[in-house]
Write an enzyme that holds these catalytic residues in place. Sequence first.
Site, PDB file in Angstrom:
ATOM      1  N   SER A   7       0.728  -1.221   0.023  1.00  0.00           N
ATOM      2  CA  SER A   7       0.092   0.029   0.098  1.00  0.00           C
ATOM      3  C   SER A   7       0.968   1.173   0.004  1.00  0.00           C
ATOM      4  O   SER A   7       2.094   1.038   0.154  1.00  0.00           O
ATOM      5  CB  SER A   7      -0.985  -0.079   1.275  1.00  0.00           C
ATOM      6  OG  SER A   7       0.048   0.058   2.444  1.00  0.00           O
ATOM      7  N   LYS A   8       0.106   2.489  -0.122  1.00  0.00           N
ATOM      8  CA  LYS A   8       1.047   3.534   0.087  1.00  0.00           C
ATOM      9  C   LYS A   8       1.951   3.582   1.106  1.00  0.00           C
ATOM     10  O   LYS A   8       3.020   4.308   1.208  1.00  0.00           O
ATOM     11  CB  LYS A   8       0.215   4.832  -0.266  1.00  0.00           C
ATOM     12  CG  LYS A   8      -0.492   5.197  -1.565  1.00  0.00           C
ATOM     13  CD  LYS A   8      -1.318   6.359  -1.861  1.00  0.00           C
ATOM     14  CE  LYS A   8      -1.766   6.452  -3.463  1.00  0.00           C
ATOM     15  NZ  LYS A   8      -2.427   7.627  -3.477  1.00  0.00           N
ATOM     16  N   ARG A   9       0.994   3.517   2.292  1.00  0.00           N
ATOM     17  CA  ARG A   9       1.808   3.213   3.678  1.00  0.00           C
ATOM     18  C   ARG A   9       3.037   2.465   3.697  1.00  0.00           C
ATOM     19  O   ARG A   9       4.057   2.838   4.350  1.00  0.00           O
ATOM     20  CB  ARG A   9       0.870   2.794   4.647  1.00  0.00           C
ATOM     21  CG  ARG A   9       1.574   2.706   6.215  1.00  0.00           C
ATOM     22  CD  ARG A   9       0.313   2.223   6.980  1.00  0.00           C
ATOM     23  NE  ARG A   9      -0.199   0.948   6.648  1.00  0.00           N
ATOM     24  CZ  ARG A   9       0.370  -0.149   7.076  1.00  0.00           C
ATOM     25  NH1 ARG A   9       1.489  -0.176   7.795  1.00  0.00           N
ATOM     26  NH2 ARG A   9      -0.010  -1.336   6.731  1.00  0.00           N
TER      27      ARG A   9
END
Length: 459
Positions: A236-238
């Site tokens: 994910s972006k995280r």
Amino acid sequence: MVKTRFAPSPTGYLHIGGLRTALFNYLWAKKRGGEFKLRIEDTDIRRNKQEAIGKILEAFNWVGLYPDGKIVYQSERFPIYQKYILQLLKEGKAYKCYLTPVELEQIREAKRKGVNPPVDIRKYRNFTGELNRPYVIRFKTPISGELEFVDGVKGIQRVNLSEIEDFAIARSDGTPTYNLAVVVDDYKMGITDVMRGDDHLRNTFKQILLYRALGWEPPRFYHIPMIHNIEGGKMSKRDGAVDVLLYREMGYLPEALLNFLVRLGWSYGNREIFSLQEMVELFEPTKIQNSPARFDKTKLDWLNSYYIKNSSNQRLRELIEDLYQLVLPSGEKGEILLSQLKERVKTLKELTDMAIQLLTPPTYYNPKGVKRFIRGEVPELLEKLQIQIDKSKSQLQNPEEWELFLNQFIKSERVSPRKVMPPLRIVLTGDTKGIDLFAMLTILGPDEVINRLDLFLSQ
């Protein structure tokens, strides 16, 4: 000659997984003395973003993976695709499908529920008439038999042809679908080796069928497992699945990022550090692991700190000025500052923030540090120190002179270094930690040290 390609769609940014795929293609082509091509797959006119193309090209320039020859844009090749679509129609290997949007949705809904659809996807497979309504063109997939190929990473791959539906090769507006355009382009561009994510494995069977229908020999295929997060889940972006150019903004060096990516799914013994040239010399696609790699930011930070430490101060200065518009002190002061900070940081952003913090007078003083170190006679000692610094300005130009000066001051006042060194650090930076004190004093210079003593003592 080996010829590879990377073919992004300009519907968004170039992400970390895409860059790894491009890197593997680049390395294999260069190792074999071949060519690495870049193709922009922009046939989906509704979803294309012009700014995305610029960002993709900028990312390639930043990391130094320069493609060979002219960049190919699929949007400029529609007449070529149309030629082969018509050829397949003429030879009876494709047909016009008039299924309505309602019928197509019924088929999709049945698939989701795992039941037989009320409408056959092949309804128009043998239809010879013409209807006055929109249609797509579908490929006539053989109904029985098996199809297999040898994948360079996963070994023998096979599928029952009954599992592959008659897939579309042209949309209702006449534009080619992904599978048709890819096959035509890879053949016309002379691509010998296709290296891509294993999420395309299903498409590969369809594309091999198209190669055979057009009388062409398929290239060699290598399907690379996806990158997972550190827990083994979807990125994910995280976790770091962001625009490659954001890594530049975050202060990562391109060589660190490439070094990190080449080790995601490929290894050469226990070795960790590779220059791009060494990657070219050692890379073998058959050594790519057949399991998802895990994105470990700790490893990326470690590699980036290694490359920062081994970069010249001049290069770091230029990068910081370009990225963050921070002009560092010139001459010996700047050299000392960079030499001190680059040993302590993981990113250029961290180095920049630490430089700004050091070069800016403190507005906050660590209360625990103040309580611990600046008490009793210490304020009076700092006032005396300020006077002595003002008298000795001309002799305080480098770390050695500052060290000698402070040791003499401590000796003349008959106090322990603890009464002078930690309090002075707090006065200069607001904290008890930081770079070497004598280096710090040299960077700031006598006048700024006096000013910061004034600032603290006047409170």
